[in-house]
Design an enzyme around this catalytic site. Structure first.
Site: not given
Length: 338
Positions: A67, A136
């Site tokens: 990322e 998540h």
């Protein structure tokens, strides 16, 4: 630019987002898309389905699981004159790339004295209610709204999703576009009633900083966004059976925030309930209540906040259901301010 809805055509939120992205990519060759599983897979929440077939791998790019690397590349591309759309698969992953996001994406225009702009869109999935545990399932839009330099968008319907996406891609500042997984219209994660709406075929924009009154009412103001717009509307319908007329305001964007629309409603109803899937402390609920107190204190008779308690999101379904605000939590909060 705005548009009337086409009454004969309804889209899911995911399809509305893709339609807006595809239009902008056709209109401007500097718009491109990058992220994890956005090409062959079409986005794990169907946020990019079909784009690879039309635009190819030069403009729809799968990236390594880094990322920091690909978001930094997006910042650099934006500063060089392109208009990248970079998808961070889950907002929970922002921590590994926070230097690129907050110290570069959000600040470089200011740090350069306006010499560079960063016209990029960071799209990311937020929210729980499907048992994917603490890493998540967070929402975290309050975190991005707290840090200056980024516009923050949170659609709740397909109509809003398309208009806000057009506006985000055309904006010359960095925009964080946060879509709730539960609203995307996925077969394996059914949406509530409401997100699938009539959507115009033509392009249109929804201006940032304009909240939408999803339901008018006279007795209490419910301010919310994302998934909880639909839970608030369901709660308002239940409350109406008991003679309580609730107004539901969908903020749509947190930065900029339509404070005046909230204040207008609070001055009318005198009672405020703020509902949020982010954490309770130091977040959106507290900010809305503070602005209401600053701008409409004489009219404000009672307030209540409904949000995720300050705990990691549980994996077990009963525990997740307990911490994530449901319709019954909103009804109870409204009844408490009566």
């Amino acid at each position: 630019m705005t548009a009337e809805t086409d009454t004969d055509r309804e889209l899911t939120m995911s399809r509305a987002m893709v339609e807006a992205v595809a239009h902008e990519m056709r209109e401007d060759e500097e718009v491109f898309l990058m992220g994890e599983d956005v090409a062959d897979y079409g986005g794990i929440f169907s946020s990019t389905t079909g784009l690879l077939d039309e635009f190819g791998r030069d403009r729809v790019m799968d990236v390594p699981i880094s990322e920091t690397g690909f978001l930094g590349a997006a910042v650099g591309a934006a500063q060089a004159g392109m208009r990248p759309i970079a998808e961070l698969m889950f907002v929970d992953f922002f921590g590994v790339a926070m230097d690129q996001l907050y110290n570069n994406m959000a600040k470089n225009t200011y740090m350069s004295g306006g010499a560079v702009s960063v016209p990029m869109v960071l799209t990311t999935a937020v929210g729980g209610t499907y048992n994917d545990a603490a890493q998540h399932s967070q929402t975290l839009y309050g975190t991005f709204a707290h840090l200056p330099g980024m516009k923050v968008v949170v659609p709740s319907t397909a109509y809003d999703a398309k208009g806000l996406m057009h506006a985000a891609i055309r904006d010359d500042d960095p925009v964080v576009y946060m879509f709730h997984k539960r609203l995307m219209g996925l077969g394996w994660m059914p949406s509530p009633e409401g997100p699938k709406t009539p959507v115009p075929k033509d392009d249109y924009t929804i201006p940032f900083g304009e909240a939408d009154v999803k339901r008018e009412g006279a007795d209490v103001t419910i301010v919310t966004l994302g998934l909880h717009v639909h839970r608030a509307l369901e709660a308002a319908a239940d409350l109406a059976d008991d003679g309580v007329d609730a107004e539901v305001i969908d903020l749509r964007t947190l930065v900029p925030l339509d404070t005046e629309r909230v204040l207008e409603s609070v001055r009318k109803t005198g009672r405020l309930v703020v509902v949020d899937e982010d954490y309770r402390s130091f977040g959106v609920t507290g900010e809305i209540v503070a602005r209401a107190a600053e701008g409409a204190l004489d009219d404000l008779q009672a307030v209540e906040r409904v949000a995720i308690p300050d705990v990691p999101i549980p994996y077990a379904r009963p525990l997740e259901d307990e911490v994530n605000p449901g319709v019954e939590h909103i009804v109870d909060a409204v009844q408490s301010v009566r």
